[in-house]
Scaffold this active site. Structure first.
Site: not given
Ligand code: A3P
Length: 296
Positions: A48, A109, A139
């Site tokens: 995010k 990620h 988010s």
């Protein structure tokens, strides 16, 4: 074929000490043994933090601002997420990467110590985008409402507690940003901030172009800014994740392209939550030279 119950809303699973999306952990050797190509470009972020935005910008930079070329495929195919695997609902990240022509964009990620060793050995170019923790938390909460591979978030209050404790997929935001920042001392990593990209996209896109050894005219940079603005991306079906199967993403709960601003946390954090967060932040970030802006 697996039933959706086997992948949807499962608890996180630990992999080498890091909490991970349950279905991604299956056959983890595929990640450990992943062989990069010499000219791979790694796009790395905590979830995010503007990964999709950065991926589309990099694709536009590589394609000299040709928006039509950048509509050749959906973002998940152009910049596959290395660790993504959902038992065959979609082609896995590794399989998609094998199919892609060079230079490949590799989205991930992963925390530093889970990234396949071949990237370090190869001295691969990496671009890290960081976003302030408070907006990431907000988010990520909304993303949990719509991304069904993640566990349900509970209330905002409950989710924020989990986020602060690092009990969310990919673990602690603090550890992620601090360790990637530290790694810039020894590896070619262009470290960017979401807030800087919002404030001055021209300057940040030029940094990316220089890092990737691309010469871009001002005209091309302007085209990239337009094509990758929040409004344009929100309405571009190739990048707004509306192509995802509804088993995986439920856009009726929250949209992927949600607000795209800096400072939305102010609409969610209570005064007490903010104080608690600031205390933790100070403890966690003391000793790191990394600075963030929580508003513009
Ligand atoms: P919000 O939920 O705060 O709106 P990621 O791609 O890493 O999952 O990050 C998603 C976040 O980046 C979402 O934040 C999304 O709206 C925002 N985002 C996506 N494209 C953007 C753009 N072109 N400009 C600004 N923010 C963008």
């Amino acid at each position: 074929m697996v039933s959706s119950e086997e992948v949807v809303r499962k608890d996180l699973k630990m992999i080498h000490g890091h909490p991970m999306i349950h279905t991604f952990v299956f056959n983890w050797e595929r990640i450990e043994q992943f062989q990069c190509r010499p000219d791979d470009i790694v796009i790395t972020t905590y979830p995010k933090s503007g990964t999709t935005w950065l991926s589309e910008i990099v694709d536009m930079v590589l394609n000299d601002g040709d928006a039509e070329k950048c509509k050749r495929d959906v973002i998940t195919a152009k910049a596959p997420m290395l660790e993504m695997a959902d038992h065959g609902i979609r082609i896995s990240g590794v399989e998609q990467l094998k199919k892609n022509p060079s230079p490949r964009l590799v989205k991930t990620h992963l925390p530093i110590d889970l990234l396949p060793k071949s990237f370090w050995k190869n001295n691969s170019k990496m671009i890290y985008m960081a976003r302030n923790a408070k907006d990431v938390a907000v988010s990520y909460y909304h993303f949990h409402l719509m991304d069904r591979l993640l566990p349900l978030p509970g209330t905002w209050e409950e989710f924020l507690e989990k986020f602060m404790a690092g009990n969310v997929a990919y673990g602690s935001w603090f550890n992620h940003v601090k360790s990637w920042w530290k790694k810039t001392e020894e590896h070619p990593i262009l470290f960017l901030h979401y807030e800087d990209m919002k404030e001055n996209p021209k300057q940040e896109i030029k940094k990316i172009a220089t890092f990737l050894e691309k010469k871009l005219s001002n005209d091309i940079v302007d085209k990239i800014i337009h094509h990758t603005s929040f409004e344009t991306m929100k309405n571009n079906p190739m990048v707004n994740f509306t192509h995802m199967p509804s088993t995986v993403m439920d856009h009726s709960k929250s949209t992927f392209m949600r607000k795209g601003i800096a400072g939305d946390w102010k609409n969610y954090f209570t005064v007490a939550q903010n104080e608690k967060f600031d205390d933790l932040y100070e403890k966690q970030m003391s000793g790191s030279s990394l600075q963030f802006r929580t508003e513009l």
